[in-house]
Design a protein around this motif. Structure first.
Motif, short mmCIF file in Angstrom:
data_model
loop_
_atom_site.label_atom_id
_atom_site.label_comp_id
_atom_site.label_asym_id
_atom_site.label_seq_id
_atom_site.Cartn_x
_atom_site.Cartn_y
_atom_site.Cartn_z
N GLN A 97 0.83 -1.20 0.00
CA GLN A 97 0.00 0.00 0.00
C GLN A 97 0.87 1.25 0.00
OE1 GLN A 97 -2.71 0.24 3.27
NE2 GLN A 97 -3.78 2.03 2.47
N GLN A 98 1.98 1.21 0.74
CA GLN A 98 2.89 2.36 0.76
C GLN A 98 3.47 2.62 -0.62
OE1 GLN A 98 6.28 1.85 3.30
NE2 GLN A 98 7.02 3.96 3.01
N VAL A 99 3.82 1.54 -1.33
CA VAL A 99 4.35 1.68 -2.69
C VAL A 99 3.31 2.34 -3.59
CG1 VAL A 99 5.18 0.45 -4.71
CG2 VAL A 99 5.88 -0.30 -2.45
N GLU A 100 2.06 1.87 -3.52
CA GLU A 100 1.00 2.41 -4.36
C GLU A 100 0.79 3.89 -4.09
OE1 GLU A 100 -0.73 1.00 -6.76
OE2 GLU A 100 0.15 -0.99 -6.57
N GLU A 127 15.45 -1.21 -1.76
CA GLU A 127 16.72 -0.64 -2.22
C GLU A 127 16.60 0.80 -2.68
OE1 GLU A 127 17.96 -3.17 -5.36
OE2 GLU A 127 17.61 -5.02 -4.24
N VAL A 128 15.37 1.30 -2.87
CA VAL A 128 15.19 2.63 -3.42
C VAL A 128 14.86 3.63 -2.33
CG1 VAL A 128 14.38 1.65 -5.59
CG2 VAL A 128 12.72 2.34 -3.85
N PRO A 129 15.20 4.91 -2.54
CA PRO A 129 14.81 5.94 -1.55
C PRO A 129 13.29 6.11 -1.53
CG PRO A 129 15.76 6.94 -3.51
CD PRO A 129 15.96 5.48 -3.66
N HIS A 130 12.76 6.42 -0.35
CA HIS A 130 11.31 6.53 -0.20
C HIS A 130 10.82 7.96 -0.19
CE1 HIS A 130 11.15 2.24 1.78
NE2 HIS A 130 11.60 2.24 0.54
N ASP A 131 11.72 8.93 -0.20
CA ASP A 131 11.26 10.33 -0.28
C ASP A 131 10.80 10.62 -1.70
OD1 ASP A 131 13.77 12.08 -1.65
OD2 ASP A 131 14.32 10.16 -0.73
N GLU A 132 9.97 11.63 -1.87
CA GLU A 132 9.31 11.89 -3.16
C GLU A 132 10.31 12.18 -4.27
OE1 GLU A 132 6.10 15.03 -5.12
OE2 GLU A 132 6.08 14.62 -2.96
N GLU A 133 11.30 13.05 -4.02
CA GLU A 133 12.24 13.41 -5.08
C GLU A 133 13.15 12.24 -5.44
OE1 GLU A 133 13.41 15.86 -8.03
OE2 GLU A 133 11.78 16.16 -6.58
N GLY A 134 13.62 11.50 -4.44
CA GLY A 134 14.46 10.35 -4.72
C GLY A 134 13.71 9.27 -5.47
N LEU A 135 12.45 9.05 -5.09
CA LEU A 135 11.64 8.04 -5.76
C LEU A 135 11.35 8.45 -7.21
CD1 LEU A 135 10.21 5.34 -5.40
CD2 LEU A 135 8.19 6.58 -4.59
N TYR A 136 11.15 9.75 -7.43
CA TYR A 136 10.89 10.23 -8.79
C TYR A 136 12.10 9.98 -9.69
CZ TYR A 136 9.90 13.34 -12.69
OH TYR A 136 9.70 13.84 -13.95
#
Length: 348
Positions: free
Chosen positions: A131-134, A185-194
């Motif tokens: 759900q967090q991913v979505e 493995e990926v950052p969870h903040d908005e800019e990093g995820l983008y």
């Protein structure tokens, strides 16, 4: 493959040299694209015309099932006009071959199967994590889809992707699943995820581009043959008046009310420069175009674009930006739009 040439205003002394150039370019560009149609003995008709300021080259070919392809290019140099025309004709032939083989149908089935396999490996994620991913990816969609829509448009216009495959939804869905697999493995903040989403999307587009040119092209023997262009023209006899009818005598409300939102001369000139800039982006290599749009349009740091997304050195990125900005600036000036600040145009 047979080639017929019509000469217009070209000295006869140059005919033999030009014919040799045509045959060389056709062997290099056209022959690989026409391999699937060899049984039909493709017949290319070229018209070479010398005009006051440049040369114009027009190429026509008819391919089964009765599809007429036309490509045209003009340039002060005849060799360059020939090269551009035959390259465009080859691109059209490849797209026609992909269309009649219905590649998008069986490719989409293969993509669904691949996505099901990927999703089956996501059982390790808890429902809360899924759900967090979505939620995290959903907040990025408007920004990401805008960039992806631009990329798909340029890739299709240059013949690097089919007209209807992959769709924006196809790429977006696969990006979702790939990021879900790497969620830890990926950052969870908005800019990093983008930034990660842009990188994954770019990888998917590159894979689809390579797959389009690597897959074997087949001609479908099961579908009905489309109606011939000549037969369509015969069916439309007597309907010509409808094609050119303009109801100028009809009066509409918008004809009576003044438009209060007409831009001023400066705004109109700026809008024209922006449109021309985005049009010229299509003439750039994919790497150059992505470097420009990611840095100036998306506002990503150059070091992130170089190392994380494009996989090149920062010095190479700086050179790409310098050369591509110079290309756009010079061509905008040639169109009479003055010396423009390319980063500002792309950021609008």
């Amino acid at each position: 493959m047979k080639i017929d040439i019509t000469w217009r205003n070209l000295p006869k002394d140059n005919h033999e040299t030009v014919r040799h150039t045509v045959e060389t370019l056709a062997e290099r560009h056209l022959k690989p694209a026409l391999e699937a149609f060899e049984h039909a003995l493709p017949h290319v008709r070229l018209t070479l015309e010398k005009r006051k300021l440049d040369h114009r080259v027009t190429a026509r070919i008819q391919l089964p099932p009765r599809k007429v392809l036309v490509a045209q290019s003009s340039d002060p140099l005849l060799d360059k006009a020939l090269h551009n025309t035959l390259e465009e004709l080859a691109r059209q032939a490849e797209r026609h071959r992909a269309h009649i083989s219905h590649q998008h149908d069986w490719k989409r089935k293969a993509r669904r199967r691949r996505l099901r396999e990927l999703k089956s490996r996501l059982d390790a994620l808890t429902p809360e994590a899924q759900q967090q991913v979505e939620v995290s990816l959903a907040s990025l969609l408007p920004r990401l889809e805008s960039w992806l829509r631009h990329e798909l448009t340029y890739l299709r216009a240059n013949g690097l992707l089919a007209d209807d495959y992959p769709t924006l939804a196809d790429v977006r869905d696969e990006m979702y699943v790939r990021i879900q697999r790497r969620w830890d493995e990926v950052p969870h903040d908005e800019e990093g995820l983008y930034r990660v989403a842009i990188r994954v999307t770019t990888e998917i587009l590159e894979e689809e581009t390579r797959r389009l040119h690597a897959d074997e092209q087949l001609v479908s023997l099961e579908d009905e043959v489309p109606e011939d262009a000549m037969e369509q023209a015969e069916d439309m006899v007597g309907e010509e008046i409808g094609e050119f009818y303009q109801p100028d005598e009809d009066l509409y409300v918008e004809d009576l009310i003044a438009d209060t939102e007409i831009p001023g001369p400066e705004e109109a000139a700026q809008a024209e420069a922006v449109d021309a800039c985005y049009e010229l982006l299509g003439a750039l290599p994919s790497l150059w175009r992505r470097a420009l749009t990611l840095v100036h349009r998306e506002g990503l740091p150059p070091e992130v674009v170089a190392n994380l997304i494009l996989g090149i050195e920062e010095e190479e990125l700086r050179q790409v930006l310098t050369l591509s900005e110079r290309f756009l600036r010079d061509h905008l000036a040639e169109r009479g739009l003055g010396i423009q600040d390319v980063p500002t145009l792309l950021a609008r």
